[in-house]
Design a protein around this motif. Sequence first.
Motif, PDB file in Angstrom:
ATOM      1  N   SER A  83      -0.538   9.196  -3.680  1.00 61.31           N
ATOM      2  CA  SER A  83      -0.960   8.059  -4.491  1.00 61.31           C
ATOM      3  C   SER A  83      -2.275   7.479  -3.969  1.00 61.31           C
ATOM      4  CB  SER A  83       0.127   6.982  -4.485  1.00 61.31           C
ATOM      5  OG  SER A  83      -0.299   5.845  -5.184  1.00 61.31           O
ATOM      6  N   ALA A  84      -2.368   7.325  -2.663  1.00 62.88           N
ATOM      7  CA  ALA A  84      -3.603   6.815  -2.058  1.00 62.88           C
ATOM      8  C   ALA A  84      -4.760   7.777  -2.303  1.00 62.88           C
ATOM      9  CB  ALA A  84      -3.398   6.595  -0.566  1.00 62.88           C
ATOM     10  N   ALA A  85      -4.497   9.072  -2.171  1.00 62.36           N
ATOM     11  CA  ALA A  85      -5.548  10.082  -2.355  1.00 62.36           C
ATOM     12  C   ALA A  85      -6.123  10.026  -3.767  1.00 62.36           C
ATOM     13  CB  ALA A  85      -5.004  11.468  -2.046  1.00 62.36           C
ATOM     14  N   ARG A  86      -5.274   9.751  -4.761  1.00 62.53           N
ATOM     15  CA  ARG A  86      -5.766   9.653  -6.135  1.00 62.53           C
ATOM     16  C   ARG A  86      -6.741   8.493  -6.302  1.00 62.53           C
ATOM     17  NH1 ARG A  86      -0.419  11.289  -7.238  1.00 62.53           N
ATOM     18  NH2 ARG A  86       0.282   9.148  -7.461  1.00 62.53           N
ATOM     19  N   SER A  87      -6.639   7.499  -5.430  1.00 64.79           N
ATOM     20  CA  SER A  87      -7.542   6.341  -5.474  1.00 64.79           C
ATOM     21  C   SER A  87      -8.652   6.448  -4.436  1.00 64.79           C
ATOM     22  CB  SER A  87      -6.744   5.054  -5.236  1.00 64.79           C
ATOM     23  OG  SER A  87      -5.781   4.876  -6.239  1.00 64.79           O
ATOM     24  N   ASN A  88      -8.800   7.642  -3.835  1.00 65.09           N
ATOM     25  CA  ASN A  88      -9.820   7.913  -2.837  1.00 65.09           C
ATOM     26  C   ASN A  88      -9.624   7.099  -1.553  1.00 65.09           C
ATOM     27  OD1 ASN A  88     -11.937   9.581  -2.085  1.00 65.09           O
ATOM     28  ND2 ASN A  88     -13.479   8.049  -2.591  1.00 65.09           N
ATOM     29  N   TYR A  89      -8.359   6.972  -1.153  1.00 68.38           N
ATOM     30  CA  TYR A  89      -7.998   6.342   0.112  1.00 68.38           C
ATOM     31  C   TYR A  89      -7.224   7.347   0.944  1.00 68.38           C
ATOM     32  CZ  TYR A  89      -9.346   1.610  -1.181  1.00 68.38           C
ATOM     33  OH  TYR A  89     -10.075   0.503  -1.508  1.00 68.38           O
ATOM     34  N   ILE A  90      -7.208   7.148   2.252  1.00 73.48           N
ATOM     35  CA  ILE A  90      -6.333   7.935   3.109  1.00 73.48           C
ATOM     36  C   ILE A  90      -5.536   6.989   3.993  1.00 73.48           C
ATOM     37  CG2 ILE A  90      -7.812   9.978   3.084  1.00 73.48           C
ATOM     38  CD1 ILE A  90      -8.633   9.353   5.932  1.00 73.48           C
ATOM     39  N   ARG A  91      -4.374   7.460   4.401  1.00 73.33           N
ATOM     40  CA  ARG A  91      -3.486   6.679   5.269  1.00 73.33           C
ATOM     41  C   ARG A  91      -3.630   7.221   6.685  1.00 73.33           C
ATOM     42  NH1 ARG A  91       0.335   3.214   4.273  1.00 73.33           N
ATOM     43  NH2 ARG A  91       0.366   3.730   2.047  1.00 73.33           N
ATOM     44  N   VAL A  92      -4.091   6.367   7.600  1.00 76.05           N
ATOM     45  CA  VAL A  92      -4.282   6.786   8.990  1.00 76.05           C
ATOM     46  C   VAL A  92      -3.415   5.949   9.920  1.00 76.05           C
ATOM     47  CG1 VAL A  92      -6.632   7.601   8.580  1.00 76.05           C
ATOM     48  CG2 VAL A  92      -6.273   5.292   9.423  1.00 76.05           C
ATOM     49  N   VAL A  93      -3.063   6.551  11.045  1.00 80.13           N
ATOM     50  CA  VAL A  93      -2.284   5.873  12.080  1.00 80.13           C
ATOM     51  C   VAL A  93      -3.276   5.360  13.117  1.00 80.13           C
ATOM     52  CG1 VAL A  93      -0.499   6.131  13.844  1.00 80.13           C
ATOM     53  CG2 VAL A  93      -0.328   7.412  11.690  1.00 80.13           C
ATOM     54  N   ASP A  94      -3.218   4.051  13.385  1.00 79.90           N
ATOM     55  CA  ASP A  94      -4.166   3.476  14.346  1.00 79.90           C
ATOM     56  C   ASP A  94      -3.595   3.479  15.767  1.00 79.90           C
ATOM     57  OD1 ASP A  94      -2.403   1.325  14.552  1.00 79.90           O
ATOM     58  OD2 ASP A  94      -3.762  -0.120  13.615  1.00 79.90           O
ATOM     59  N   GLU A  95      -4.313   2.848  16.676  1.00 79.01           N
ATOM     60  CA  GLU A  95      -3.909   2.834  18.085  1.00 79.01           C
ATOM     61  C   GLU A  95      -2.591   2.121  18.340  1.00 79.01           C
ATOM     62  OE1 GLU A  95      -6.991   2.065  17.023  1.00 79.01           O
ATOM     63  OE2 GLU A  95      -8.185   3.652  17.905  1.00 79.01           O
ATOM     64  N   THR A  96      -2.166   1.253  17.418  1.00 78.40           N
ATOM     65  CA  THR A  96      -0.900   0.540  17.593  1.00 78.40           C
ATOM     66  C   THR A  96       0.287   1.368  17.119  1.00 78.40           C
ATOM     67  OG1 THR A  96      -0.888  -0.528  15.413  1.00 78.40           O
ATOM     68  CG2 THR A  96      -2.064  -1.668  17.204  1.00 78.40           C
ATOM     69  N   GLY A  97       0.003   2.511  16.463  1.00 78.44           N
ATOM     70  CA  GLY A  97       1.071   3.334  15.933  1.00 78.44           C
ATOM     71  C   GLY A  97       1.425   2.990  14.498  1.00 78.44           C
ATOM     72  N   GLU A  98       0.756   1.987  13.933  1.00 76.27           N
ATOM     73  CA  GLU A  98       0.987   1.596  12.541  1.00 76.27           C
ATOM     74  C   GLU A  98       0.058   2.385  11.636  1.00 76.27           C
ATOM     75  OE1 GLU A  98       3.316  -0.624  11.453  1.00 76.27           O
ATOM     76  OE2 GLU A  98       3.985  -0.780  13.536  1.00 76.27           O
ATOM     77  N   ASP A  99       0.485   2.583  10.380  1.00 78.15           N
ATOM     78  CA  ASP A  99      -0.377   3.294   9.445  1.00 78.15           C
ATOM     79  C   ASP A  99      -0.925   2.337   8.397  1.00 78.15           C
ATOM     80  OD1 ASP A  99       1.475   3.825   6.792  1.00 78.15           O
ATOM     81  OD2 ASP A  99       2.654   3.885   8.641  1.00 78.15           O
TER      82      ASP A  99
END
Length: 79
Positions: A36-52
């Motif tokens: 769903s995010a990719a269709r809107s030109n977004y990506i989901r990444v995991v940061d240094e806290t472990g949250e995405d």
Amino acid sequence: MDTESSQPRFAVCVNNSAYPDDLKVRTIYQVLPDESAARSNYIRVVDETGEDYLYPAELFVIIDVPAEAQKAFMEAVSP
């Protein structure tokens, strides 16, 4: 099962101007699947806290990580 989709994916941040407190340029982040995010030109990444979180895809470049290095990267991004 699709082998490529089961492999961890990673991206390097190339621009953090809109998120200077959240992203670090030249830092490698794990990318989680999110069609769903990719269709809107977004990506989901995991940061240094472990949250995405979702970020605009143009802030990152997807990179290939050798299998030998994937474990180390996975451990580095785990809380």
